[in-house]
Design a protein around this motif. Structure first.
Motif, mmCIF file in Angstrom:
data_model
loop_
_atom_site.group_PDB
_atom_site.id
_atom_site.type_symbol
_atom_site.label_atom_id
_atom_site.label_comp_id
_atom_site.label_asym_id
_atom_site.label_seq_id
_atom_site.Cartn_x
_atom_site.Cartn_y
_atom_site.Cartn_z
ATOM 1 N N LEU A 114 38.867 2.091 69.378
ATOM 2 C CA LEU A 114 38.639 0.830 70.079
ATOM 3 C C LEU A 114 37.152 0.504 70.192
ATOM 4 O O LEU A 114 36.778 -0.546 70.704
ATOM 5 N N GLY A 115 36.296 1.438 69.717
ATOM 6 C CA GLY A 115 34.879 1.171 69.645
ATOM 7 C C GLY A 115 34.044 1.709 70.784
ATOM 8 O O GLY A 115 32.846 1.412 70.857
ATOM 9 N N LEU A 116 34.639 2.523 71.672
ATOM 10 C CA LEU A 116 33.876 3.089 72.785
ATOM 11 C C LEU A 116 33.370 4.481 72.429
ATOM 12 O O LEU A 116 34.090 5.262 71.798
ATOM 13 N N PRO A 117 32.147 4.821 72.832
ATOM 14 C CA PRO A 117 31.652 6.180 72.592
ATOM 15 C C PRO A 117 32.415 7.176 73.452
ATOM 16 O O PRO A 117 32.727 6.908 74.620
ATOM 17 N N CYS A 118 32.741 8.316 72.899
ATOM 18 C CA CYS A 118 33.524 9.303 73.632
ATOM 19 C C CYS A 118 33.189 10.701 73.134
ATOM 20 O O CYS A 118 32.728 10.889 72.007
ATOM 21 N N ARG A 119 33.444 11.676 74.001
ATOM 22 C CA ARG A 119 33.233 13.073 73.637
ATOM 23 C C ARG A 119 34.328 13.916 74.224
ATOM 24 O O ARG A 119 34.999 13.533 75.195
ATOM 25 N N ILE A 120 34.517 15.098 73.642
ATOM 26 C CA ILE A 120 35.576 15.993 74.091
ATOM 27 C C ILE A 120 34.991 17.351 74.448
ATOM 28 O O ILE A 120 34.075 17.852 73.789
ATOM 29 N N LEU A 121 35.519 17.936 75.521
ATOM 30 C CA LEU A 121 35.203 19.299 75.917
ATOM 31 C C LEU A 121 36.482 20.104 75.778
ATOM 32 O O LEU A 121 37.472 19.849 76.467
ATOM 33 N N ALA A 122 36.492 21.055 74.859
ATOM 34 C CA ALA A 122 37.700 21.834 74.584
ATOM 35 C C ALA A 122 37.303 23.150 73.928
ATOM 36 O O ALA A 122 36.157 23.342 73.519
ATOM 37 N N LYS A 123 38.282 24.050 73.840
ATOM 38 C CA LYS A 123 38.079 25.299 73.104
ATOM 39 C C LYS A 123 39.137 25.382 72.014
ATOM 40 O O LYS A 123 40.325 25.161 72.275
ATOM 41 N N VAL A 124 38.705 25.689 70.799
ATOM 42 C CA VAL A 124 39.627 25.840 69.680
ATOM 43 C C VAL A 124 39.400 27.200 69.034
ATOM 44 O O VAL A 124 38.315 27.788 69.132
ATOM 45 N N ALA A 125 40.420 27.693 68.386
ATOM 46 C CA ALA A 125 40.284 28.940 67.639
ATOM 47 C C ALA A 125 39.502 28.676 66.349
ATOM 48 O O ALA A 125 39.568 27.584 65.779
ATOM 49 N N ASP A 126 38.778 29.689 65.910
ATOM 50 C CA ASP A 126 38.037 29.576 64.655
ATOM 51 C C ASP A 126 38.962 29.921 63.494
ATOM 52 O O ASP A 126 38.757 30.881 62.757
ATOM 53 N N ASP A 127 40.016 29.114 63.357
ATOM 54 C CA ASP A 127 40.947 29.282 62.243
ATOM 55 C C ASP A 127 41.048 27.953 61.502
ATOM 56 O O ASP A 127 40.410 26.963 61.872
ATOM 57 N N SER A 128 41.834 27.919 60.457
ATOM 58 C CA SER A 128 41.905 26.706 59.639
ATOM 59 C C SER A 128 42.441 25.521 60.449
ATOM 60 O O SER A 128 41.990 24.387 60.270
ATOM 61 N N HIS A 129 43.391 25.796 61.356
ATOM 62 C CA HIS A 129 43.954 24.720 62.168
ATOM 63 C C HIS A 129 42.902 24.148 63.121
ATOM 64 O O HIS A 129 42.787 22.935 63.285
ATOM 65 N N GLY A 130 42.162 25.044 63.769
ATOM 66 C CA GLY A 130 41.133 24.600 64.705
ATOM 67 C C GLY A 130 40.065 23.768 64.013
ATOM 68 O O GLY A 130 39.650 22.716 64.514
ATOM 69 N N ARG A 131 39.605 24.244 62.861
ATOM 70 C CA ARG A 131 38.572 23.497 62.123
ATOM 71 C C ARG A 131 39.099 22.144 61.659
ATOM 72 O O ARG A 131 38.384 21.137 61.692
ATOM 73 N N TYR A 132 40.359 22.101 61.237
ATOM 74 C CA TYR A 132 40.963 20.850 60.774
ATOM 75 C C TYR A 132 40.996 19.815 61.905
ATOM 76 O O TYR A 132 40.653 18.640 61.706
ATOM 77 N N MET A 133 41.393 20.254 63.113
ATOM 78 C CA MET A 133 41.500 19.323 64.237
ATOM 79 C C MET A 133 40.138 18.772 64.640
ATOM 80 O O MET A 133 40.001 17.576 64.929
#
Length: 281
Positions: free
Chosen positions: A62-81
Motif C-alpha cells: 500500500l506504499g507505507l514504510p514498514c519493518r519487522i522484528l522476528a527470529k527465523v531459523a538459518d535454514d532454506s525456509h527462513g532465508r526464503y521468507m
C-alpha cells in the motif's frame, strides 16, 4: 528491491510488526477430502505466511514504510521468507537468524467448494524471547515508528516491546486470533484490536458478537475501535465515540443496531461496501 526503509520519505510514519514468520504450503482442492480418501490438487504454491508477515506485506504494497522484528531459523525456509518480505518492500534489518533451529511451517488446504482454508501448523524453534531484545535494540527498532502491530504469538517478547512502545506513546494494534495465555496483558495495552470471528465472544463471554464487541470497548478503556472479521462477509467495526458507555441497555441496543445494518447492507455488490450507523457510541 530495496527495503522500504531505504525508500521512505524522511519523517514518514513507519509501521512496525513483531511476531512469527511461517512458511505456507498451499494446496487447492475442489472439495475437502474425507478420511482415507485420495484426491488431486488443482494448484500448489509455497509462500511466506504468518499474521505479521502477511500484514506487513499488505502495508508495504500500500506504499507505507514498514519493518519487522522476528527470529527465523538459518535454514532454506527462513532465508526464503526473509527474501520474500524484502522483495515486497518490508525492512528486515531487525530479523534475527538462529544458527541452530527450524522454521515454522503450515500445510494449508484451500477448499474451492466452501471457500475455506484449513491450516495444519508445525511450530519451529527457537522462539523470539525477551532476552533477545536489548535496550539499544528496542530503541533502534522503535525509532520513527507510528504504529506497532502484535498478535501474541511471541507473547513475552511482544509484551516487552509493547510496554516500551506504550512508554513512548506509540499506538498499538493487536490481531487477536484466539485466547492465549498472557494475551490479556497485551490487549490491555492496545489502542486498536482486530479479532477473528469467534474471539470477542470467547474473550468476553457475551451472548452475541455485537454485545461482545461493546463489552470489549467497555472493559478496555484505552481501545479506540475493535474490528471482528467475518470471512467472505467482510467485517464489523465498533468505534468509541464517547467515553461514557456502560450498562446492559447498550448491549441490548447494539444487537438491534447490528441487525438493522445487516438488513440495509447490499451483500450482492461486487465492490467493497461500507455501511455505517453514524455516531452511535
Amino acid at each position: 528491491m530495496s527495503s522500504c526503509s531505504d525508500e521512505a520519505i524522511p519523517g514518514q510514519p513507519i509501521v512496525l510488526g513483531c511476531g512469527q514468520l511461517c512458511l505456507d504450503y498451499l494446496v487447492t482442492v475442489a472439495s475437502f477430502p474425507i478420511p482415507d480418501q485420495k484426491i488431486r490438487g488443482t494448484s500448489f504454491k509455497v509462500q511466506g505466511g504468518g499474521n505479521t508477515g502477511n500484514a506487513l506485506t499488505c502495508v508495504a504494497r500500500l506504499g507505507l514504510p514498514c519493518r519487522i522484528l522476528a527470529k527465523v531459523a538459518d535454514d532454506s525456509h527462513g532465508r526464503y521468507m526473509v527474501e520474500e518480505l524484502e522483495s515486497s518492500g518490508v525492512d528486515t534489518s531487525f530479523c534475527m537468524s538462529a544458527k541452530d533451529g527450524a522454521s515454522h511451517f503450515n500445510y494449508v488446504i484451500v477448499d474451492n467448494q466452501t471457500n475455506t482454508r484449513t491450516c495444519i501448523y508445525t511450530p519451529g524453534y527457537p522462539p523470539l524471547l525477551p532476552d533477545d531484545l536489548t535496550e539499544s535494540l528496542l530503541l533502534d527498532v522503535l525509532d520513527g515508528v507510528r504504529v506497532l502491530y502484535v498478535n501474541g504469538r511471541s507473547r513475552e517478547a511482544e509484551l516487552l516491546l509493547a510496554q516500551k512502545a506504550h512508554s513512548k506513546n506509540i499506538p498499538i494494534l493487536i490481531n487477536a486470533e484466539k485466547k492465549r495465555t498472557g494475551l490479556d496483558e497485551l490487549i490491555d495495552l492496545a489502542d486498536y484490536a482486530i479479532c477473528s470471528t469467534n474471539f470477542p465472544q470467547e474473550w468476553t463471554g457475551a451472548p452475541s458478537s455485537p454485545s461482545a464487541l461493546l463489552s470489549m470497548l467497555i472493559r478496555l478503556p484505552k481501545l479506540k475501535f475493535v474490528i471482528m472479521t467475518l470471512g467472505e462477509h467482510g467485517c464489523v467495526m465498533l468505534e468509541r465515540c464517547s467515553s461514557e458507555v456502560s450498562g446492559s441497555e447498550e448491549e441490548t441496543d447494539i444487537d438491534e443496531l447490528h441487525e438493522s445494518l445487516k438488513q440495509s447492507t447490499d451483500f450482492t455488490s461486487v465492490l467493497p461496501v461500507c455501511n455505517s450507523s453514524g455516531d452511535w457510541l
